[in-house]
Design a protein around this motif. Structure first.
Motif, PDB file in Angstrom:
ATOM      1  N   GLU A   1      -3.550   4.854  15.582  1.00 14.23           N
ATOM      2  CA  GLU A   1      -2.223   4.091  15.190  1.00 14.23           C
ATOM      3  C   GLU A   1      -2.362   3.001  14.167  1.00 14.23           C
ATOM      4  N   GLU A   2      -3.380   2.283  14.026  1.00 14.77           N
ATOM      5  CA  GLU A   2      -3.625   1.631  12.704  1.00 14.77           C
ATOM      6  C   GLU A   2      -3.783   2.120  11.667  1.00 14.77           C
ATOM      7  N   ILE A   3      -4.725   3.318  11.673  1.00  7.02           N
ATOM      8  CA  ILE A   3      -4.991   3.971  10.472  1.00  7.02           C
ATOM      9  C   ILE A   3      -3.529   4.806   9.909  1.00  7.02           C
ATOM     10  N   THR A   4      -2.878   5.225  10.945  1.00  7.39           N
ATOM     11  CA  THR A   4      -1.516   5.850  10.552  1.00  7.39           C
ATOM     12  C   THR A   4      -0.699   4.891   9.971  1.00  7.39           C
ATOM     13  N   LEU A   5      -0.596   3.683  10.410  1.00 14.63           N
ATOM     14  CA  LEU A   5       0.290   2.583   9.802  1.00 14.63           C
ATOM     15  C   LEU A   5      -0.185   2.360   8.466  1.00 14.63           C
ATOM     16  N   VAL A   6      -1.437   2.084   8.153  1.00 12.53           N
ATOM     17  CA  VAL A   6      -1.966   1.950   6.633  1.00 12.53           C
ATOM     18  C   VAL A   6      -1.504   3.015   5.997  1.00 12.53           C
ATOM     19  N   VAL A   7      -1.687   4.309   6.390  1.00 11.73           N
ATOM     20  CA  VAL A   7      -1.373   5.261   5.585  1.00 11.73           C
ATOM     21  C   VAL A   7       0.012   5.584   5.224  1.00 11.73           C
TER      22      VAL A   7
ATOM     23  N   LEU B   1       2.002   2.777   4.903  1.00  9.42           N
ATOM     24  CA  LEU B   1       2.374   1.642   4.276  1.00  9.42           C
ATOM     25  C   LEU B   1       1.868   1.983   2.746  1.00  9.42           C
ATOM     26  N   TRP B   2       0.652   2.717   2.588  1.00 11.37           N
ATOM     27  CA  TRP B   2       0.360   3.056   1.095  1.00 11.37           C
ATOM     28  C   TRP B   2       1.043   4.279   0.623  1.00 11.37           C
TER      29      TRP B   2
END
Length: 50
Positions: free
Chosen positions: A32-38, A40-41
């Motif tokens: 979930e955190e990786i998806t959120l970062v991707v 947002l980028w």
């Protein structure tokens, strides 16, 4: 004595199941955190391109 060994085996099985559940939850949180970062980028790059 037989009851005690069965009880210990059940405790170990419950402990393994709990650890497995905790590990699975940690992996889900990381994804979930990786998806959120991707995401947002992606939004950032789309905003800078337009």
């Amino acid at each position: 004595m037989i009851y005690h060994s069965v009880h210990m085996r059940d405790q170990k099985a419950n402990q393994r199941a709990l650890l497995s559940k905790t590990d699975r939850q940690a992996v889900v949180n990381m994804v979930e955190e990786i998806t959120l970062v991707v995401v947002l980028w992606g939004v950032f790059f789309l905003a800078t391109l337009s």
